[in-house]
Design a protein around this motif. Sequence first.
Motif, PDB file in Angstrom:
ATOM      1  N   LEU A   4      -8.655   7.050  -0.959  1.00 34.77           N
ATOM      2  CA  LEU A   4      -8.118   5.731  -1.299  1.00 34.77           C
ATOM      3  C   LEU A   4      -6.801   5.879  -2.052  1.00 34.77           C
ATOM      4  CD1 LEU A   4     -10.320   2.826  -2.536  1.00 34.77           C
ATOM      5  CD2 LEU A   4      -8.070   3.197  -3.510  1.00 34.77           C
TER       6      LEU A   4
ATOM      7  N   ALA B 155      -6.905  -2.464  -3.509  1.00 31.49           N
ATOM      8  CA  ALA B 155      -7.852  -1.458  -3.995  1.00 31.49           C
ATOM      9  C   ALA B 155      -9.267  -2.020  -4.076  1.00 31.49           C
ATOM     10  CB  ALA B 155      -7.416  -0.950  -5.372  1.00 31.49           C
TER      11      ALA B 155
ATOM     12  N   SER C  90       0.816  -1.215   0.000  1.00 32.51           N
ATOM     13  CA  SER C  90       0.000   0.000   0.000  1.00 32.51           C
ATOM     14  C   SER C  90       0.849   1.264   0.000  1.00 32.51           C
ATOM     15  CB  SER C  90      -0.941   0.014   1.210  1.00 32.51           C
ATOM     16  OG  SER C  90      -0.197   0.032   2.421  1.00 32.51           O
TER      17      SER C  90
ATOM     18  N   LEU D 136     -14.632   5.484   2.269  1.00 34.88           N
ATOM     19  CA  LEU D 136     -13.433   6.080   1.686  1.00 34.88           C
ATOM     20  C   LEU D 136     -13.753   6.665   0.316  1.00 34.88           C
ATOM     21  CD1 LEU D 136     -10.717   3.373   2.470  1.00 34.88           C
ATOM     22  CD2 LEU D 136     -10.900   5.634   3.500  1.00 34.88           C
TER      23      LEU D 136
ATOM     24  N   LEU E 110     -10.659  -1.907  -0.581  1.00 34.36           N
ATOM     25  CA  LEU E 110     -10.897  -0.547  -0.105  1.00 34.36           C
ATOM     26  C   LEU E 110     -12.085   0.101  -0.808  1.00 34.36           C
ATOM     27  CD1 LEU E 110      -7.197   0.708   0.168  1.00 34.36           C
ATOM     28  CD2 LEU E 110      -8.758   0.194   2.055  1.00 34.36           C
TER      29      LEU E 110
ATOM     30  N   HIS F 108      -4.186   6.724   0.402  1.00 31.84           N
ATOM     31  CA  HIS F 108      -3.856   5.557   1.234  1.00 31.84           C
ATOM     32  C   HIS F 108      -2.920   4.612   0.494  1.00 31.84           C
ATOM     33  CE1 HIS F 108      -4.505   2.395   4.239  1.00 31.84           C
ATOM     34  NE2 HIS F 108      -4.575   1.561   3.214  1.00 31.84           N
TER      35      HIS F 108
END
Length: 282
Positions: free
Chosen positions: A249, A235, A192, A244, A238, A252
């Motif tokens: 995102l 991804a 990430s 989010l 998320l 992040h």
Amino acid sequence: MNTLTDSLWRDNLKVVYLYDIGSAKALSKFMVPGWITLVAVVSGSIRFSESLCGAEISAGDIYAVPGRAEVDSFSGVLRIWLVSCTAEFAVSSRIVRFGAGYMEIFARQESPVLAVNGKELRHVILLLRLLKKKIGSRHAVFKDEMVLLYFNMIVYEYIDLRYKYGKNKAILHYRNDKIVMDFISLVQQNSSRHHDVKFYAECLFVSSGHLGKAVKAVLGISAKRFIEMAVLSEAYLLLADTQLSVSELAEHLNFDSPAAFSGFFKKNTRLSPTQYRLSLKF
């Protein structure tokens, strides 16, 4: 030779039941080099050969076929279930979130033959049947999710049997295997934030070129592609969290901008992050 197979998912995932096989050459067509392959033998036996060692599997055995293994011969009335997939499919199936142990069983250049009992074999075959049925279903709700679920259940069932029957078997730890396992663990922890091969190579005290060659040799895909698929896997998860925003995102996942993340996501999925999120509602 009679085969039961499906056209859907054929590019990345294959589940087949093979019987009345005419020759080793015909069987070899279903053992795609570089693919991750599990074989469950119902009857008959198969002999594999490869550069370092060979193996013979027979009725009641489950075997993770090494990438370089080839079918040498078979005997008896051969009936087998086979599930195989590309490394990219395995990565996109969330393996990075589950840890290196998930991928490690397939990265080995030598794999133990697991002689399981009848109940265990029937359970694995049931999961294979369910996966095959779900792949062949044309109008199933949550089809993608169910395919991934059954696929992962099969892999975890194999891992459980591997620990039960293979824990005392000698496994050769090749240097490339060790590097790749450490690489997978690092990607699990850092994908990430770090998207460059150089970061992982430096952590492993090898050159980027050496790491790339090792990953390609063991997993069949480039180190860069493995990292990309790990980021994509994160991804997906998320985007399922509606709390989010796409901008949050992107931050992040350490992209320079929301546009950069959207471009990355669309390149790999043909959908924008927003389109993918909307698709989850149907």
